[in-house]
Design a protein around this motif. Structure first.
Motif, PDB file in Angstrom:
ATOM      1  N   GLN A 113      -6.227   3.819  -5.237  1.00 36.81           N
ATOM      2  CA  GLN A 113      -7.235   3.690  -4.195  1.00 36.81           C
ATOM      3  C   GLN A 113      -8.288   4.789  -4.358  1.00 36.81           C
ATOM      4  O   GLN A 113      -8.109   5.707  -5.155  1.00 36.81           O
ATOM      5  CB  GLN A 113      -6.590   3.780  -2.825  1.00 36.81           C
ATOM      6  N   LYS A 152       8.850   6.806   9.265  1.00 35.37           N
ATOM      7  CA  LYS A 152       7.617   7.600   9.417  1.00 35.37           C
ATOM      8  C   LYS A 152       7.918   9.088   9.543  1.00 35.37           C
ATOM      9  O   LYS A 152       7.223   9.920   8.983  1.00 35.37           O
ATOM     10  CB  LYS A 152       6.859   7.180  10.693  1.00 35.37           C
ATOM     11  N   THR A 165       3.120  12.705   5.097  1.00 39.42           N
ATOM     12  CA  THR A 165       3.335  14.091   5.529  1.00 39.42           C
ATOM     13  C   THR A 165       4.364  14.193   6.661  1.00 39.42           C
ATOM     14  O   THR A 165       5.131  15.152   6.705  1.00 39.42           O
ATOM     15  CB  THR A 165       2.016  14.735   5.986  1.00 39.42           C
ATOM     16  N   ARG A 166       4.388  13.186   7.534  1.00 40.61           N
ATOM     17  CA  ARG A 166       5.305  13.289   8.673  1.00 40.61           C
ATOM     18  C   ARG A 166       6.766  13.246   8.224  1.00 40.61           C
ATOM     19  O   ARG A 166       7.615  13.901   8.787  1.00 40.61           O
ATOM     20  CB  ARG A 166       5.042  12.148   9.665  1.00 40.61           C
ATOM     21  N   GLY A 175      -7.488   6.013   2.987  1.00 38.47           N
ATOM     22  CA  GLY A 175      -6.859   5.184   4.026  1.00 38.47           C
ATOM     23  C   GLY A 175      -6.487   3.811   3.482  1.00 38.47           C
ATOM     24  O   GLY A 175      -7.002   3.389   2.448  1.00 38.47           O
ATOM     25  N   GLY A 231      -0.243   4.474  -1.140  1.00 32.67           N
ATOM     26  CA  GLY A 231      -1.075   5.621  -1.507  1.00 32.67           C
ATOM     27  C   GLY A 231      -1.050   6.742  -0.477  1.00 32.67           C
ATOM     28  O   GLY A 231      -1.697   7.767  -0.652  1.00 32.67           O
ATOM     29  N   VAL A 254       0.871  -1.184   0.000  1.00 33.69           N
ATOM     30  CA  VAL A 254       0.000   0.000   0.000  1.00 33.69           C
ATOM     31  C   VAL A 254       0.908   1.233   0.000  1.00 33.69           C
ATOM     32  O   VAL A 254       1.677   1.451   0.923  1.00 33.69           O
ATOM     33  CB  VAL A 254      -0.987   0.016   1.190  1.00 33.69           C
TER      34      VAL A 254
END
Ligand code: UTP
Length: 471
Positions: free
Chosen positions: A187, A398, A111-112, A213, A107, A105
């Protein structure tokens, strides 16, 4: 719907501001706007706004929460030892018959991390600076060679990063994979809202939207035709992983085999939490079904509850590693299903309907709604959970700095490589404090696991400060 019908519908649901700039728009912009508004499910809009946008609906917790049964990483009983051996063999067979596909995944907006571009293009390997996509591609290729099958890789993007993602793969020649074996699909999206429940405009003719999500993958896999293609190819199991974790063991025969032997529809790996409130979801049995309860929703008395030996009762951290049966996705989509929404308050640029200007807020001003893939676990008829070890399989990128940052991921990649080599009898130079005093990077083509290294006869002397790349 034409303009009049759209205006009427929008008024009925308090969203007529979406047509504020109608008179300024040309024909194609008008069409575009009507089309987007036409896609809103007005039947569920008011309750959705009431429940998730204006209020933060408390997560519905199961009435009975118990610890979930698991398989440990190392089997402890004779029955488990026997079952693990069988499962591993079965997993290897399923792999060699091409019954398992890789699925990432990718998608998310990342941002972090604050990286400009699809997160999979982020360079993370300690010596060669390989990107996440390259590491996954090389692992997938190496597994195909190891188990003797043509690997297929499904990549979920979002409308925001689909085009750049495809370009990255093309310009890197699909990292040595066959182009026809890499399948991209997008997605879905959800519209964004102001905190008082108004859908935001990103442009005068465009609604503000964001990816729906990772839970959206369960619908997108089906809608895109990916699942139908898998069926044609004879693929039965999907190895689900996130784009941010370079330590992922994509094709793990033991995990695949346990999932298949137990007839599971969706299975998971867990790692033992470092502390009661670690920011990961908790695997539990909720009213008898395997369920993930977010760290923020697990009642404190359960989060801190201890076993007589001092260990946590609810210690199973969810790390977004799953095997999903193709037929599970087919079954869910054939009869329709809905995952609960999770609400995130974010900074969302929008068109101010009074001034017509685009506002880039400095503070969070709006609501994004997402679904999470683990919320599908209770819908599975069977679900197994297998332990994995953090240093072996979980180092997500992350944040730009601090915990889960590239620096930590790189260090963990070196530490894992060092451990694999140490297990095979190779001496690793260490500093007085015990930390590793060299850089090591192991290419997936060299080894996919500690076992792969142990089975080679390697004669290697590593000096302090040396950079060692093994391929
Ligand atoms: P994260 O929860 O880390 O979100 O995604 P993110 O969007 O990548 O990063 P932030 O929160 O903006 O910093 C976990 C995984 O789920 C994927 C991501 O690409 C990542 O692999 N994901 C997330 C999607 O594919 N789609 C989404 O809508 C959200």
């Amino acid at each position: 719907m034409n303009y009049e019908q759209t205006l009427e519908k929008s008024k009925k649901h308090n969203q007529q501001h979406l047509l504020t700039f109608w008179n300024e728009l040309d024909e194609s912009s008008r069409e575009k706007l009507l089309d987007q508004i036409g896609q809103i499910d007005f039947n569920s809009l008011d309750s959705k706004i009431q429940e998730y946008v204006k209020n933060s609906a408390p997560t519905k917790l199961p009435s009975k929460i118990e610890p979930a049964p698991v398989y440990p990483a190392i089997p402890q009983t004779p029955e488990h030892k026997e079952k693990f051996a069988k499962a591993k063999k079965l997993g290897e067979e399923l792999l060699s018959k091409g019954k398992v596909a890789a699925f990432v995944v990718a998608g998310g907006q990342g941002t972090r991390l604050g990286f400009d571009g699809p997160k999979g293009d982020f360079k993370v390997s300690p010596i060669k600076n390989k990107t996440l996509f390259q590491i996954f591609a090389e692992s997938i290729k190496a597994a195909g060679i190891k188990y003797g099958f043509q690997p297929h890789w499904y990549i979920m993007t979002s409308p925001l990063n689909d085009e750049p993602t495809r370009k990255i793969f093309k310009s890197n020649n699909f990292y040595g994979l066959k182009e026809q074996n890499v399948f991209f699909f997008q997605q879905g999206t959800e519209v964004n809202y102001s905190t008082d429940g108004k859908i935001l405009l990103a442009e005068k003719d465009t609604l503000a939207t964001s990816p729906d999500g990772h839970g959206g993958s369960l619908k997108a896999l089906y809608k895109s035709g990916a699942v139908a293609e898998m069926k044609k190819l004879g693929i039965e199991h999907i190895s689900y992983f996130q784009v941010d974790n370079p330590l992922i063991n994509i094709f793990d025969p033991l995990f695949i085999g346990l999932h298949a032997i137990d007839d599971a529809e969706m299975s998971s790996k867990y790692l033992t939490k470092c502390e009661p409130l670690e920011k990961v979801g908790n695997f539990c049995l909720g009213d008898g079904k395997v369920t993930v309860i977010e760290y923020s929703d697990l009642p404190d008395e359960l989060a801190y509850k201890k076993n007589p030996d001092g260990s946590l009762v609810f210690a199973l951290g969810s790390i977004a590693i799953h095997i999903i049966s193709r037929t599970f996705i087919e079954r869910l989509n054939a009869k329709g299903f809905a995952l609960p929404y999770h609400r995130a308050v974010k900074k969302i640029p929008y068109v101010d309907t009074t001034s017509g200007k685009i506002i880039k807020p400095e503070k969070p001003n709006g609501i994004k709604l997402e679904t999470f893939v683990f919320d599908a676990l209770p819908l599975a008829k069977e679900s197994i959970i297998l332990e994995t070890i953090r240093s072996d399989e979980f180092a997500p990128v992350k944040n730009a700095e601090g915990a889960d940052s590239p620096a930590v991921t790189k260090r963990m990649m070196v530490e894992r490589a060092a451990e694999w080599l140490e297990n095979a009898g190779i001496k690793i130079p260490k500093k007085p404090d015990g930390s590793i005093d060299c850089q090591i990077e192991i290419a997936p083509s060299f080894a996919l696991s500690a076992e792969d290294i142990a089975s080679k006869k390697i004669n290697l002397k590593i000096e302090s400060g040396q950079k060692v790349y093994l391929e």
